[in-house]
Design a protein around this motif. Sequence first.
Motif, PDB file in Angstrom:
ATOM      1  N   GLY A  89      16.127  11.441   3.449  1.00  0.00           N
ATOM      2  CA  GLY A  89      16.848  10.642   2.480  1.00  0.00           C
ATOM      3  C   GLY A  89      16.853   9.146   2.722  1.00  0.00           C
ATOM      4  O   GLY A  89      17.600   8.409   2.072  1.00  0.00           O
ATOM      5  N   HIS A  90      16.013   8.653   3.641  1.00  0.00           N
ATOM      6  CA  HIS A  90      15.991   7.214   3.898  1.00  0.00           C
ATOM      7  C   HIS A  90      15.342   6.445   2.750  1.00  0.00           C
ATOM      8  O   HIS A  90      15.751   5.324   2.436  1.00  0.00           O
ATOM      9  N   LEU A  91      14.314   7.030   2.142  1.00  0.00           N
ATOM     10  CA  LEU A  91      13.583   6.365   1.075  1.00  0.00           C
ATOM     11  C   LEU A  91      13.034   7.416   0.113  1.00  0.00           C
ATOM     12  O   LEU A  91      12.860   8.584   0.481  1.00  0.00           O
ATOM     13  N   LYS A  92      12.740   6.991  -1.119  1.00  0.00           N
ATOM     14  CA  LYS A  92      12.038   7.845  -2.066  1.00  0.00           C
ATOM     15  C   LYS A  92      10.540   7.738  -1.808  1.00  0.00           C
ATOM     16  O   LYS A  92      10.063   6.765  -1.217  1.00  0.00           O
ATOM     17  N   VAL A  93       9.788   8.730  -2.283  1.00  0.00           N
ATOM     18  CA  VAL A  93       8.337   8.693  -2.120  1.00  0.00           C
ATOM     19  C   VAL A  93       7.770   7.409  -2.702  1.00  0.00           C
ATOM     20  O   VAL A  93       6.916   6.744  -2.094  1.00  0.00           O
ATOM     21  N   SER A  94       8.241   7.018  -3.878  1.00  0.00           N
ATOM     22  CA  SER A  94       7.714   5.822  -4.554  1.00  0.00           C
ATOM     23  C   SER A  94       8.002   4.548  -3.782  1.00  0.00           C
ATOM     24  O   SER A  94       7.360   3.519  -4.010  1.00  0.00           O
ATOM     25  N   GLU A  95       8.973   4.569  -2.879  1.00  0.00           N
ATOM     26  CA  GLU A  95       9.347   3.379  -2.113  1.00  0.00           C
ATOM     27  C   GLU A  95       8.620   3.283  -0.772  1.00  0.00           C
ATOM     28  O   GLU A  95       8.774   2.289  -0.057  1.00  0.00           O
ATOM     29  N   MET A  96       7.830   4.277  -0.422  1.00  0.00           N
ATOM     30  CA  MET A  96       7.147   4.301   0.875  1.00  0.00           C
ATOM     31  C   MET A  96       5.890   3.438   0.813  1.00  0.00           C
ATOM     32  O   MET A  96       4.775   3.916   0.604  1.00  0.00           O
ATOM     33  N   LYS A  97       6.094   2.124   0.999  1.00  0.00           N
ATOM     34  CA  LYS A  97       4.987   1.179   1.005  1.00  0.00           C
ATOM     35  C   LYS A  97       4.706   0.762   2.448  1.00  0.00           C
ATOM     36  O   LYS A  97       5.611   0.650   3.263  1.00  0.00           O
ATOM     37  N   SER A  98       3.436   0.535   2.737  1.00  0.00           N
ATOM     38  CA  SER A  98       3.055   0.251   4.127  1.00  0.00           C
ATOM     39  C   SER A  98       1.948  -0.785   4.177  1.00  0.00           C
ATOM     40  O   SER A  98       1.385  -1.184   3.163  1.00  0.00           O
ATOM     41  N   SER A  99       1.617  -1.183   5.399  1.00  0.00           N
ATOM     42  CA  SER A  99       0.430  -1.996   5.641  1.00  0.00           C
ATOM     43  C   SER A  99      -0.801  -1.092   5.594  1.00  0.00           C
ATOM     44  O   SER A  99      -0.692   0.129   5.444  1.00  0.00           O
ATOM     45  N   TRP A 100      -1.982  -1.699   5.776  1.00  0.00           N
ATOM     46  CA  TRP A 100      -3.217  -0.904   5.791  1.00  0.00           C
ATOM     47  C   TRP A 100      -3.254   0.064   6.972  1.00  0.00           C
ATOM     48  O   TRP A 100      -4.021   1.021   6.973  1.00  0.00           O
ATOM     49  N   LEU A 116       5.686   0.331   8.405  1.00  0.00           N
ATOM     50  CA  LEU A 116       6.722   0.309   7.374  1.00  0.00           C
ATOM     51  C   LEU A 116       7.724  -0.829   7.576  1.00  0.00           C
ATOM     52  O   LEU A 116       8.092  -1.159   8.711  1.00  0.00           O
ATOM     53  N   GLY A 117       8.213  -1.370   6.462  1.00  0.00           N
ATOM     54  CA  GLY A 117       9.367  -2.241   6.477  1.00  0.00           C
ATOM     55  C   GLY A 117       9.154  -3.593   7.122  1.00  0.00           C
ATOM     56  O   GLY A 117       8.048  -3.965   7.517  1.00  0.00           O
ATOM     57  N   GLN A 118      10.250  -4.358   7.234  1.00  0.00           N
ATOM     58  CA  GLN A 118      10.171  -5.713   7.778  1.00  0.00           C
ATOM     59  C   GLN A 118       9.757  -5.758   9.248  1.00  0.00           C
ATOM     60  O   GLN A 118       9.032  -6.673   9.652  1.00  0.00           O
ATOM     61  N   PRO A 119      10.164  -4.788  10.080  1.00  0.00           N
ATOM     62  CA  PRO A 119       9.681  -4.809  11.473  1.00  0.00           C
ATOM     63  C   PRO A 119       8.315  -4.165  11.642  1.00  0.00           C
ATOM     64  O   PRO A 119       7.776  -4.152  12.740  1.00  0.00           O
ATOM     65  N   MET A 179       0.815  -1.211   0.000  1.00  0.00           N
ATOM     66  CA  MET A 179       0.000   0.000   0.000  1.00  0.00           C
ATOM     67  C   MET A 179       0.851   1.265   0.000  1.00  0.00           C
ATOM     68  O   MET A 179       1.973   1.286   0.506  1.00  0.00           O
ATOM     69  N   ASN A 180       0.295   2.316  -0.575  1.00  0.00           N
ATOM     70  CA  ASN A 180       0.943   3.626  -0.584  1.00  0.00           C
ATOM     71  C   ASN A 180       0.844   4.221   0.827  1.00  0.00           C
ATOM     72  O   ASN A 180      -0.238   4.557   1.299  1.00  0.00           O
ATOM     73  N   ALA A 181       1.978   4.352   1.488  1.00  0.00           N
ATOM     74  CA  ALA A 181       1.972   4.811   2.881  1.00  0.00           C
ATOM     75  C   ALA A 181       1.347   6.188   3.010  1.00  0.00           C
ATOM     76  O   ALA A 181       0.647   6.470   3.998  1.00  0.00           O
ATOM     77  N   PHE A 182       1.577   7.059   2.037  1.00  0.00           N
ATOM     78  CA  PHE A 182       1.030   8.414   2.144  1.00  0.00           C
ATOM     79  C   PHE A 182      -0.481   8.423   1.941  1.00  0.00           C
ATOM     80  O   PHE A 182      -1.193   9.203   2.593  1.00  0.00           O
ATOM     81  N   GLU A 183      -0.992   7.553   1.081  1.00  0.00           N
ATOM     82  CA  GLU A 183      -2.441   7.438   0.920  1.00  0.00           C
ATOM     83  C   GLU A 183      -3.078   6.933   2.215  1.00  0.00           C
ATOM     84  O   GLU A 183      -4.084   7.476   2.685  1.00  0.00           O
ATOM     85  N   VAL A 184      -2.481   5.887   2.802  1.00  0.00           N
ATOM     86  CA  VAL A 184      -3.025   5.300   4.031  1.00  0.00           C
ATOM     87  C   VAL A 184      -2.990   6.308   5.180  1.00  0.00           C
ATOM     88  O   VAL A 184      -4.002   6.564   5.848  1.00  0.00           O
ATOM     89  N   LEU A 185      -1.823   6.892   5.421  1.00  0.00           N
ATOM     90  CA  LEU A 185      -1.669   7.773   6.579  1.00  0.00           C
ATOM     91  C   LEU A 185      -2.477   9.061   6.420  1.00  0.00           C
ATOM     92  O   LEU A 185      -3.063   9.556   7.385  1.00  0.00           O
ATOM     93  N   ALA A 186      -2.506   9.596   5.206  1.00  0.00           N
ATOM     94  CA  ALA A 186      -3.275  10.829   4.988  1.00  0.00           C
ATOM     95  C   ALA A 186      -4.762  10.567   5.137  1.00  0.00           C
ATOM     96  O   ALA A 186      -5.497  11.394   5.713  1.00  0.00           O
ATOM     97  N   THR A 187      -5.245   9.432   4.621  1.00  0.00           N
ATOM     98  CA  THR A 187      -6.661   9.093   4.779  1.00  0.00           C
ATOM     99  C   THR A 187      -7.023   8.983   6.249  1.00  0.00           C
ATOM    100  O   THR A 187      -8.037   9.528   6.710  1.00  0.00           O
TER     101      THR A 187
END
Length: 412
Positions: free
Chosen positions: A183-194, A198-201, A150-158
């Motif tokens: 600089g940790h990640l690009k916008v396109s790389e910010m994937k999340s759960s519902w 973020l990430g493996q943890p 999922m797009n982390a910014f879509e989820v968090l902003a919603t």
Amino acid sequence: MIDRLSRLCLALLVLVLALAAAPVRAASLDAGFRAFLDGEIWPAARAEGVPRSVFDAAFRGVSPNTKLPDLVLPGGKNTVAEINFQSEFKSGADYLSERAIAPNVATARRLRARHGDLLASIERRYGVPAPIILAIWGRESAFGAAKIPMNAFEVLATKAYLSRRKEMFRQELIAALKIVADGHLKVSEMKSSWAGALGQPQFMPTKFLQFAVDFDGDGRRDIWNSVPDTLASIANYLKAAGWQTGRDWGFEAAIPAQVSCRGEGPDQAFRIADLVEAGVSRVSGRPFPGNELAATGHLLFPAGRHGPSFVATPNFYVIKEYNNSDLYALFVGHLADRILGVGPLQSGWKKTARLTRGDVFRMQEKLVARGLDVGAVDGLAGFKTRRSIGEAEAKLGLPETCWPSKTLAERL
């Protein structure tokens, strides 16, 4: 015949009007969402040093995702969904079944052998046992194999705009913007759960900023691709939450009826030696470790009197800092034990009447009206709700189960 045709025409008219109104509502929601981002989120992000270019890139093409759970749409009531979407608050029998546990045990043991030196180094630095770290890694992202689409910014902003916990998600949204700005990640790389994790943890963005570490020394705190960073970040989180080195997480126990289930919870502590004197024993038949007898423990009834019971240590509640669910913490603790060779849970989960989250929500409202403390009125049977149910059962002359039931709902 004419009446039936009239009713059919009226129904079709209502449907046409509803369909016609839907785009208007969607457009109105989008407009309010954009105004919220520009009027509230941008000033807060700018104050945290987020460049406008990052802000614009994060929200380009983003609109509210109304399919996410726990939202309060404009004009709607601030209530809860009838059906619970989150597995950590569903059936303990399913969540802790052998079908769920056994595959994780086999994988964790292989990974423990593969990453033995790394895990030993992390354990020396942070004091958290390797099996606990592995268990969280497995639960959160299937040891890094889970898809997080999922797009982390879509989820968090919603959720910042529409959820019941707006303020929390606004803080997480700003933190997510800072992760990109730093600089940790690009916008396109910010994937999340519902839920925006973020990430493996599966760290929420604020937790990433607080607890993610660069353990492999490459200059980045990479919880997406680096196993050393992932495992060390989990350990750092638990250490910061108060992990007590040298203590276990808890023990499956036989707790007799004279020890009330109303005594559970992290705010009620007992010397484990005193619990033993009151008749509490380990289901394994082994004694409690000597170092635990003199220490404090807590009673735990995750399904009231209808399932396994435990004597938990403060470390159990440290795991709950990672995910505030009894079943989650039990999964992690039990999986860690299984990695070390302990057998399955010995007590079964009894079948009870299935109540929806909405049913529990309404029961909580009635308990609060009687002056009982259920914690949050959220439709989830946490420890405060369970022991308040026990108090209500005792006052009504019902058997003390400390678990939601149709019988109690009717009596309330």
